[in-house]
Write an enzyme that holds these catalytic residues in place. Structure first.
Site, PDB file in Angstrom:
ATOM      1  N   GLY A   1     -20.904   1.550  -1.690  1.00 20.75           N
ATOM      2  CA  GLY A   1     -19.704   1.387  -2.507  1.00 20.75           C
ATOM      3  C   GLY A   1     -19.939   0.522  -3.720  1.00 20.75           C
ATOM      4  N   LEU A   2     -19.814   1.147  -4.905  1.00 24.89           N
ATOM      5  CA  LEU A   2     -20.070   0.414  -6.156  1.00 24.89           C
ATOM      6  C   LEU A   2     -18.800   0.342  -6.983  1.00 24.89           C
ATOM      7  CD1 LEU A   2     -23.437   2.213  -6.652  1.00 24.89           C
ATOM      8  CD2 LEU A   2     -23.242  -0.273  -6.537  1.00 24.89           C
ATOM      9  N   GLY A   3     -17.686  -0.018  -6.339  1.00 24.61           N
ATOM     10  CA  GLY A   3     -16.411  -0.145  -7.030  1.00 24.61           C
ATOM     11  C   GLY A   3     -16.246  -1.545  -7.588  1.00 24.61           C
TER      12      GLY A   3
ATOM     13  N   LYS B   1       2.027  -7.604   5.058  1.00 20.87           N
ATOM     14  CA  LYS B   1       1.602  -6.391   4.363  1.00 20.87           C
ATOM     15  C   LYS B   1       2.784  -5.437   4.322  1.00 20.87           C
ATOM     16  CE  LYS B   1      -2.210  -4.516   2.683  1.00 20.87           C
ATOM     17  NZ  LYS B   1      -3.324  -5.238   2.048  1.00 20.87           N
TER      18      LYS B   1
ATOM     19  N   ASN C   1     -12.831  -4.318   4.101  1.00 16.92           N
ATOM     20  CA  ASN C   1     -11.920  -4.849   5.119  1.00 16.92           C
ATOM     21  C   ASN C   1     -12.065  -4.067   6.411  1.00 16.92           C
ATOM     22  OD1 ASN C   1     -10.253  -7.022   4.096  1.00 16.92           O
ATOM     23  ND2 ASN C   1      -9.475  -5.558   2.607  1.00 16.92           N
TER      24      ASN C   1
ATOM     25  N   VAL D   1     -15.550  -4.410  -6.273  1.00 19.62           N
ATOM     26  CA  VAL D   1     -16.261  -5.483  -5.570  1.00 19.62           C
ATOM     27  C   VAL D   1     -17.766  -5.177  -5.507  1.00 19.62           C
ATOM     28  CG1 VAL D   1     -16.500  -6.742  -3.382  1.00 19.62           C
ATOM     29  CG2 VAL D   1     -14.234  -6.056  -4.180  1.00 19.62           C
TER      30      VAL D   1
ATOM     31  N   ARG E   1       0.848  -1.186   0.000  1.00 16.87           N
ATOM     32  CA  ARG E   1       0.000   0.000   0.000  1.00 16.87           C
ATOM     33  C   ARG E   1       0.886   1.240   0.000  1.00 16.87           C
ATOM     34  NH1 ARG E   1      -5.039   0.431   4.134  1.00 16.87           N
ATOM     35  NH2 ARG E   1      -5.837  -1.093   2.653  1.00 16.87           N
TER      36      ARG E   1
HETATM   37  P1  NAD Z   1     -12.827   0.335  -5.216  1.00 16.16           P
HETATM   38  O1  NAD Z   1     -11.936   1.481  -4.961  1.00 16.16           O
HETATM   39  O2  NAD Z   1     -12.900  -0.250  -6.586  1.00 16.16           O
HETATM   40  O3  NAD Z   1     -14.326   0.685  -4.788  1.00 16.16           O
HETATM   41  C1  NAD Z   1     -14.673   1.386  -3.642  1.00 16.16           C
HETATM   42  C2  NAD Z   1     -15.922   2.200  -3.963  1.00 16.16           C
HETATM   43  O4  NAD Z   1     -16.408   2.776  -2.766  1.00 16.16           O
HETATM   44  C3  NAD Z   1     -15.672   3.325  -4.960  1.00 16.16           C
HETATM   45  O5  NAD Z   1     -16.666   3.317  -5.952  1.00 16.16           O
HETATM   46  C4  NAD Z   1     -15.743   4.584  -4.073  1.00 16.16           C
HETATM   47  O6  NAD Z   1     -16.208   5.722  -4.788  1.00 16.16           O
HETATM   48  C5  NAD Z   1     -16.738   4.129  -3.033  1.00 16.16           C
HETATM   49  N1  NAD Z   1     -16.681   4.869  -1.769  1.00 16.16           N
HETATM   50  C6  NAD Z   1     -15.603   5.337  -1.094  1.00 16.16           C
HETATM   51  N2  NAD Z   1     -15.983   5.966   0.030  1.00 16.16           N
HETATM   52  C7  NAD Z   1     -17.338   5.869   0.084  1.00 16.16           C
HETATM   53  C8  NAD Z   1     -18.324   6.326   0.992  1.00 16.16           C
HETATM   54  N3  NAD Z   1     -17.990   7.020   2.076  1.00 16.16           N
HETATM   55  N4  NAD Z   1     -19.615   6.057   0.735  1.00 16.16           N
HETATM   56  C9  NAD Z   1     -19.968   5.357  -0.372  1.00 16.16           C
HETATM   57  N5  NAD Z   1     -19.077   4.913  -1.280  1.00 16.16           N
HETATM   58  C10 NAD Z   1     -17.786   5.171  -1.058  1.00 16.16           C
HETATM   59  O7  NAD Z   1     -12.388  -0.776  -4.147  1.00 16.16           O
HETATM   60  P2  NAD Z   1     -12.753  -2.341  -4.162  1.00 16.16           P
HETATM   61  O8  NAD Z   1     -11.620  -3.086  -4.760  1.00 16.16           O
HETATM   62  O9  NAD Z   1     -14.132  -2.528  -4.682  1.00 16.16           O
HETATM   63  O10 NAD Z   1     -12.717  -2.649  -2.607  1.00 16.16           O
HETATM   64  C11 NAD Z   1     -13.780  -2.291  -1.743  1.00 16.16           C
HETATM   65  C12 NAD Z   1     -13.514  -2.829  -0.344  1.00 16.16           C
HETATM   66  O11 NAD Z   1     -13.377  -4.243  -0.407  1.00 16.16           O
HETATM   67  C13 NAD Z   1     -12.222  -2.331   0.298  1.00 16.16           C
HETATM   68  O12 NAD Z   1     -12.424  -2.219   1.696  1.00 16.16           O
HETATM   69  C14 NAD Z   1     -11.230  -3.420  -0.019  1.00 16.16           C
HETATM   70  O13 NAD Z   1     -10.174  -3.429   0.931  1.00 16.16           O
HETATM   71  C15 NAD Z   1     -12.109  -4.642   0.114  1.00 16.16           C
HETATM   72  N6  NAD Z   1     -11.664  -5.823  -0.624  1.00 16.16           N
HETATM   73  C16 NAD Z   1     -11.356  -5.781  -1.955  1.00 16.16           C
HETATM   74  C17 NAD Z   1     -10.966  -6.934  -2.609  1.00 16.16           C
HETATM   75  C18 NAD Z   1     -10.633  -6.941  -4.094  1.00 16.16           C
HETATM   76  O14 NAD Z   1     -10.255  -7.989  -4.623  1.00 16.16           O
HETATM   77  N7  NAD Z   1     -10.764  -5.828  -4.795  1.00 16.16           N
HETATM   78  C19 NAD Z   1     -10.878  -8.163  -1.919  1.00 16.16           C
HETATM   79  C20 NAD Z   1     -11.224  -8.189  -0.554  1.00 16.16           C
HETATM   80  C21 NAD Z   1     -11.613  -7.016   0.071  1.00 16.16           C
END
Ligand code: NAD
Length: 361
Positions: free
Chosen positions: A179-181, A83, A260, A183, A47
């Site tokens: 959160g619509l990223g 990490k 997480n 995941v 990170r």
């Molecule tokens: P990402 O950055 O693609 O998506 C995060 C989304 O959350 C974004 O769309 C962002 O705009 C939104 N967001 C941020 N702050 C917000 C808020 N206050 N209110 C509403 N939406 C908000 O990240 P990701 O890869 O989808 O990961 C999401 C979570 O899942 C993280 O905590 C990450 O550590 C965890 N995670 C990810 C993975 C993976 O493989 N990507 C695996 C396990 C856990």
């Protein structure tokens, strides 16, 4: 001294080794925290963030490394947790010499630490590092597996298991999703495909709009998602979102999401349990992405990985059952399962070391 406090925490969390990084020429500053390697080499992302202090950076690495050990042990992977953190703004301070110096530091650990992407570190950075170390764990661009989809599939299985406990079906279930990223969007899509109804929030309006358009989701302001009257809350953005303020506002029966470190403090798991909200411990429900490593290391094929991800549902059901029988929060039960496995593994390892020594004499 701040750093000493971090080292105290390292001892408290039972870290195997912590390496402090300082490279004069490239300006690299950071740390690699190896929490545990009882079941195999330790894995964990790198990170890069503009941490306020060196102390903050090391503490972040220590906590996240331990969480990786718990995640890997829970899903019975032959790996331990680690990490790494690099101090700096990825947009300004991430230079080639810095990545090279970091890759060399990873390489010096001789395969005891495998790393990949996390916040601020992208696949193209790993490409730079690749020339200086082979100790990278990363789903390549040509891989048929998408780690965020697998993480989402695990979350979906967790939501399905929670739904069964509530005596409901996914059809007609109302989910408030944060959160619509990478995941969250996959989770949303899987839910809608199974007949669930969504209320969503994202700080990025374009992402919320896309969910409204393609998934017929209702959109609310980011801060209002905690107050939505729904069956289940699915947090898929940042950590620390289950705290005194948000828990008091929740109007759901269950929580399962990919984020997480969801509990601000461990005691918030107890608070949720005492008010009868079923919580899926984060490192259990979001382990799907980590399982893709079995494919990368040729320990399982695509189907085998998906099968392992689907086991997240039954695993949670078992934790919830024990939680209700023993009147303990699900997080406490999950931690205990992991700690028992680690204790057994450590004992077996030390016995085999003793035997080898004896035979050597
Ligand atoms: P990402 O950055 O693609 O998506 C995060 C989304 O959350 C974004 O769309 C962002 O705009 C939104 N967001 C941020 N702050 C917000 C808020 N206050 N209110 C509403 N939406 C908000 O990240 P990701 O890869 O989808 O990961 C999401 C979570 O899942 C993280 O905590 C990450 O550590 C965890 N995670 C990810 C993975 C993976 O493989 N990507 C695996 C396990 C856990």
């Amino acid at each position: 001294m701040g750093e000493l406090k971090a080292l105290e925490l390292a001892a408290q969390l039972g870290h195997e080794e912590v390496v402090l990084l300082q490279d004069r020429d490239s300006g690299l500053r950071g740390a690699i925290a190896i929490h545990d390697s009882t079941f195999g080499p330790s894995v964990g992302g790198t990170r890069m963030r503009p941490y306020a202090s060196y102390e903050d950076a090391v503490v972040d690495a220590l906590r996240l490394a331990r969480a990786m050990t718990y995640k890997a042990t829970m899903v019975e992977m032959p790996y331990g947790g680690a990490k790494a953190v690099i101090m700096g703004d990825p947009n300004r301070d991430k230079t080639r010499p810095l990545l090279v110096a970091y890759a060399r530091a990873v390489d010096r650990l001789g395969g005891r630490f495998f790393t990949g992407c996390d916040m601020g570190i992208e696949p193209r950075d790993l490409k730079v590092m690749q020339r200086h170390t082979k100790h990278l764990s990363h789903t390549g661009e040509d891989s048929p597996l998408d780690t965020s989809y697998l993480a989402a599939l695990g979350v979906f299985e967790g939501i399905a298991a929670a739904t069964a406990i509530l005596g409901r079906t996914l059809a007609g279930l109302h989910v408030a999703l944060q959160g619509l990223g990478a995941v969250g969007f996959h989770v949303a899509k899987l839910l809608v495909e199974h007949g669930a109804r969504l209320t969503v929030a994202d700080i990025d309006p374009a992402r919320a709009e896309r969910a409204a358009r393609t998934l017929e989701a209702k959109v609310v302001e980011p801060d209002s998602i905690y107050e939505v009257e729904a069956d289940l809350f699915s947090p898929n953005a940042m950590g620390g979102i289950l705290n005194d303020d948000t828990i008091a506002r929740l109007k759901v029966q269950a929580i399962a999401g990919g984020a997480n470190e969801q509990l601000l403090e461990p005691r918030h798991g107890e608070v949720l349990n005492s008010i009868g909200i079923l919580w899926a411990p984060d490192y259990v429900v979001n382990a799907g992405g980590l399982l893709s490593l079995l494919y990368e290391t040729k320990q399982a094929d695509e189907e085998g990985v998906v099968e392992r991800v689907r086991m997240i549902g039954p695993r949670l059901a078992d934790i919830w059952q024990r939680s209700s029988e023993e009147e303990q929060p699900p997080g406490v039960i999950a931690d205990r399962i992991v700690e028992e496995r680690l204790a057994l593994g450590r004992r077996a390892k030390s016995e085999s070391v003793r035997r080898t020594k004896y035979e050597d004499q």
